[in-house]
Design an enzyme around this catalytic site. Sequence first.
Site, PDB file in Angstrom:
ATOM      1  N   GLU A 281       0.822  -1.207   0.000  1.00  0.00           N
ATOM      2  CA  GLU A 281       0.000   0.000   0.000  1.00  0.00           C
ATOM      3  C   GLU A 281       0.860   1.262   0.000  1.00  0.00           C
ATOM      4  O   GLU A 281       0.527   2.255  -0.654  1.00  0.00           O
ATOM      5  CB  GLU A 281      -0.941  -0.017   1.213  1.00  0.00           C
ATOM      6  CG  GLU A 281      -2.156   0.864   1.045  1.00  0.00           C
ATOM      7  CD  GLU A 281      -3.295   0.454   1.984  1.00  0.00           C
ATOM      8  OE1 GLU A 281      -3.887  -0.612   1.752  1.00  0.00           O
ATOM      9  OE2 GLU A 281      -3.570   1.177   2.948  1.00  0.00           O
ATOM     10  N   GLU A 284       1.978   1.761  -3.402  1.00  0.00           N
ATOM     11  CA  GLU A 284       0.839   2.262  -4.171  1.00  0.00           C
ATOM     12  C   GLU A 284       0.668   3.757  -3.929  1.00  0.00           C
ATOM     13  O   GLU A 284       0.421   4.532  -4.852  1.00  0.00           O
ATOM     14  CB  GLU A 284      -0.408   1.528  -3.664  1.00  0.00           C
ATOM     15  CG  GLU A 284      -1.344   1.030  -4.733  1.00  0.00           C
ATOM     16  CD  GLU A 284      -2.556   0.337  -4.110  1.00  0.00           C
ATOM     17  OE1 GLU A 284      -2.444  -0.240  -3.002  1.00  0.00           O
ATOM     18  OE2 GLU A 284      -3.618   0.375  -4.746  1.00  0.00           O
ATOM     19  N   CYS A 302      -8.531  -2.505   3.991  1.00  0.00           N
ATOM     20  CA  CYS A 302      -8.354  -3.694   4.846  1.00  0.00           C
ATOM     21  C   CYS A 302      -9.653  -4.152   5.478  1.00  0.00           C
ATOM     22  O   CYS A 302      -9.770  -5.297   5.898  1.00  0.00           O
ATOM     23  CB  CYS A 302      -7.414  -3.414   6.004  1.00  0.00           C
ATOM     24  SG  CYS A 302      -5.950  -2.564   5.539  1.00  0.00           S
ATOM     25  N   SER A 322      -7.378   1.373  -2.601  1.00  0.00           N
ATOM     26  CA  SER A 322      -6.166   0.565  -2.686  1.00  0.00           C
ATOM     27  C   SER A 322      -6.573  -0.815  -3.176  1.00  0.00           C
ATOM     28  O   SER A 322      -7.575  -1.371  -2.721  1.00  0.00           O
ATOM     29  CB  SER A 322      -5.531   0.453  -1.303  1.00  0.00           C
ATOM     30  OG  SER A 322      -4.645  -0.642  -1.294  1.00  0.00           O
ATOM     31  N   LYS A 361     -15.390 -10.551   8.108  1.00  0.00           N
ATOM     32  CA  LYS A 361     -14.318 -11.351   7.515  1.00  0.00           C
ATOM     33  C   LYS A 361     -14.857 -12.692   7.018  1.00  0.00           C
ATOM     34  O   LYS A 361     -14.278 -13.315   6.135  1.00  0.00           O
ATOM     35  CB  LYS A 361     -13.196 -11.592   8.529  1.00  0.00           C
ATOM     36  CG  LYS A 361     -12.399 -10.341   8.865  1.00  0.00           C
ATOM     37  CD  LYS A 361     -11.353 -10.010   7.806  1.00  0.00           C
ATOM     38  CE  LYS A 361     -10.672  -8.676   8.098  1.00  0.00           C
ATOM     39  NZ  LYS A 361      -9.846  -8.212   6.960  1.00  0.00           N
ATOM     40  N   GLU A 364     -15.742 -11.788   3.649  1.00  0.00           N
ATOM     41  CA  GLU A 364     -14.611 -11.390   2.816  1.00  0.00           C
ATOM     42  C   GLU A 364     -13.955 -12.580   2.130  1.00  0.00           C
ATOM     43  O   GLU A 364     -13.559 -12.490   0.959  1.00  0.00           O
ATOM     44  CB  GLU A 364     -13.569 -10.652   3.664  1.00  0.00           C
ATOM     45  CG  GLU A 364     -12.407 -10.099   2.835  1.00  0.00           C
ATOM     46  CD  GLU A 364     -11.275  -9.581   3.702  1.00  0.00           C
ATOM     47  OE1 GLU A 364     -11.083  -8.361   3.747  1.00  0.00           O
ATOM     48  OE2 GLU A 364     -10.572 -10.394   4.329  1.00  0.00           O
ATOM     49  N   GLU A 370     -10.665 -13.230  -6.568  1.00  0.00           N
ATOM     50  CA  GLU A 370      -9.291 -13.011  -6.103  1.00  0.00           C
ATOM     51  C   GLU A 370      -9.052 -13.623  -4.717  1.00  0.00           C
ATOM     52  O   GLU A 370      -7.907 -13.747  -4.280  1.00  0.00           O
ATOM     53  CB  GLU A 370      -8.951 -11.519  -6.047  1.00  0.00           C
ATOM     54  CG  GLU A 370      -8.816 -10.852  -7.399  1.00  0.00           C
ATOM     55  CD  GLU A 370     -10.130 -10.269  -7.886  1.00  0.00           C
ATOM     56  OE1 GLU A 370     -11.166 -10.476  -7.197  1.00  0.00           O
ATOM     57  OE2 GLU A 370     -10.138  -9.614  -8.940  1.00  0.00           O
ATOM     58  N   CYS A 512     -10.611  -2.151  14.636  1.00  0.00           N
ATOM     59  CA  CYS A 512     -10.842  -3.580  14.889  1.00  0.00           C
ATOM     60  C   CYS A 512     -10.891  -3.931  16.376  1.00  0.00           C
ATOM     61  O   CYS A 512     -11.513  -4.919  16.747  1.00  0.00           O
ATOM     62  CB  CYS A 512      -9.766  -4.414  14.218  1.00  0.00           C
ATOM     63  SG  CYS A 512      -9.526  -3.989  12.500  1.00  0.00           S
TER      64      CYS A 512
END
Lengths: 584, 161
Positions: A281, A284, A302, A322, A361, A364, A370, A512
């Site tokens: 990142e 990037e 994230c 990102s 998650k 996710e 991907e 988190c």
Amino acid sequence: MTKKIHAIINGLPVEVQAGVTILDAARQVSVHIPTLCKHPDLDATAACGICIVRVKGTAKMLRACCTPLEANMEITTEDPEIIQVRRSVIEMILSKHPNECLTCGRSQNCELQTLAAHFGLRQTHLDSIVPDLPLDETTHAVTLDPRKCITCGRCIQVCQQIQDVWALSFLQRGIDTRISAAGDIHLADSPCVRCGQCSAHCPTGAIVEYDDTEEVWEKLRDPEAFCVAQIAPAVRVAIGEAFDFPVGTNLTGKTYAALRRMGFKAVFDTNFGADLTIMEEAHEFIERFAHGKSVLPLVTSCCPAWVDFMEKFHSDIIPNFSSCKSPQAMVGSLAKTYFAEKNKIDPAKIFVVSIMPCTAKKFEILRSKEMSSSGYQDVDVSLTTRELARMIKQSGIDFHAVPEEQPDHLLGAYTGAGTIFGATGGVMEAALRTAHYLITGENPSRMEFHMTRGLQGIKEGEITVAGKTVRIAVAHGLGNVEKLLAKAREARAAGQDPPYHFVEVMACPGGCVGGGGQPYGVTDELRTKRAAGLYQEDQAGLWRCSHDNPYVQKLYEEYLGQPLGEKSEQLLHTTYRPRPTYHR
Amino acid sequence: MNESATKDDVVLIAKRWKNKRGSLIMALHGLQNRFGYVPRDAAMELAEQMDVPLARIYEVITFYNYFKLKSPGKHVVSVCMGTACYLKGAPKLLKHASESLNISPGETSADGEFHLQMVRCVGCCGLAPVVTENETLLAKVTVDSLEAHLCKCKNKEKEKA
């Protein structure tokens, strides 16, 4: 200066600022008025009536949660009649509540159960009228059991006001009132982003995490499977609450040990993935900031609930996102490629379990193609901190006595920059450390970027690196995102410089550490203590910048080549697409 | 009714109420008047057009029992049971309508022609007792005047057939 109010509570003199409620004033003199619907994060709705108190001179009992203390009030918080009214309220709630405590996801941790126990209810005099309403498990992230809802409205407040998602609402009225996905459909078809804040704020078992532990037990018992685990930054400072450790205690080593005793053949750390995320990142960011490739601000990716929210409601900012996968996803793909190759293990047999502070998650790991970049599903099951705590207890592991252990390499070593991912502003701080290095060739002289820390909903700041100003913003709680995006859009429409170069967003208040899958009972005080545990580890660590992680360096040398290189793109990056939903 | 016609109707209703604060209920009345109930698609379109969360719309339409989520009959007969109408004999009217149409309050006739319901206050108590049949308001209703109107409706349907 605000006015001071003097009053008497249970014969004790009390002095507070004007506007403070009777409930909070009482706590100042160690008088604990029982509550049920009130949550410190949320405005009082006065829905339940448990917190009633008596004020001398008035016949009516007042609700302490929403009544400001007035000068010279004389308040009584307990007398036989007050107790009787409270007992009646509890009894009425229980008459509509299924008597299923033993098999409920909140047993021993339920605010209604606790209240009933405190009031010593041994029998009820009212007929039970539990509504016959179906479970909603469609999200595979949270389970909604509307029968167990006591209509306190906390989840709705969180979902509508704090998160601005509007997936939940009450339907109907009076005794028929019920909690439902908006529009009376399935949660999975609603705007729900699976952040799980509803479950974190629910006082009962009406909304809990979707339980995936059975599948993990099965794999652990399968001699053919090579089970590996990874733990997220925020898990280590919260899991202890389930075992009565002081809030914020860092239990990384004990968690590794417990996982090995449960049968995991290798234990990795998501913090390693966090360091890797920063490598990708930060590069990037430099590409965009210094070399003008693609648009600014760069927005972090994230947080899966944030990604889902963006794809549903703000897909015009996909170009700003990102392309980095989350740390969980990076560790997953590398476990089945890099780790598998180096250790000559058949990736088809590797079963990756991630322990996350998060319910989103669970979504996710399946959100796009991907997420199977290794040729297999990269992460097989994602568990919440709460599920891991149950598994440890079930395994008969004495979590206090178990000695601390080290993680397994190649995906275990981490820096302080990886650890602080678990707190709001942590990703930004970690990225700034590495971006500074990439621009100047040196680590920053001060590692702490205090402007990114703390619980303020939106944090903005500027730093100067090699004569260039970097404007940053950090938001947590999805309701705070709109303001940032509005500013960025305005500038874009007017053809002006972007107001920010780099934006971090975490869906859950506090980041988190306050995730929807963390141990129950979260408040700002807990969020702060958990975050402090992470910052402490960062400060004490040998390495505090992701690019200094020797195992990350080794990974690039031996396997990936370079950040944003071909192999990195294939394993560590993802794409986004609009996912239109109905209007929220 | 094709899809775009439905959408146009909702757009029109939303346009009328969009910029008036606190007018969601009026827009929902508009929907129900147009379709006879609040179809889900129309509610979703209204949410979009008026920039109101769907959650909010369903909170409202399930809170007030006047709003229907399912298609009712062609002729919706609403007997007002508000205080004024009640005192002026509304229960008698409800009983009569129920017998004449052979359905209980809240039901739709098997042929889909009639839906009978109770409502609480139509907002014109001076005309009590009040019964409405779709857009038609019947004032100071008696059993006879109610029966006359119901007959008219039934005959209209027969003629069409």
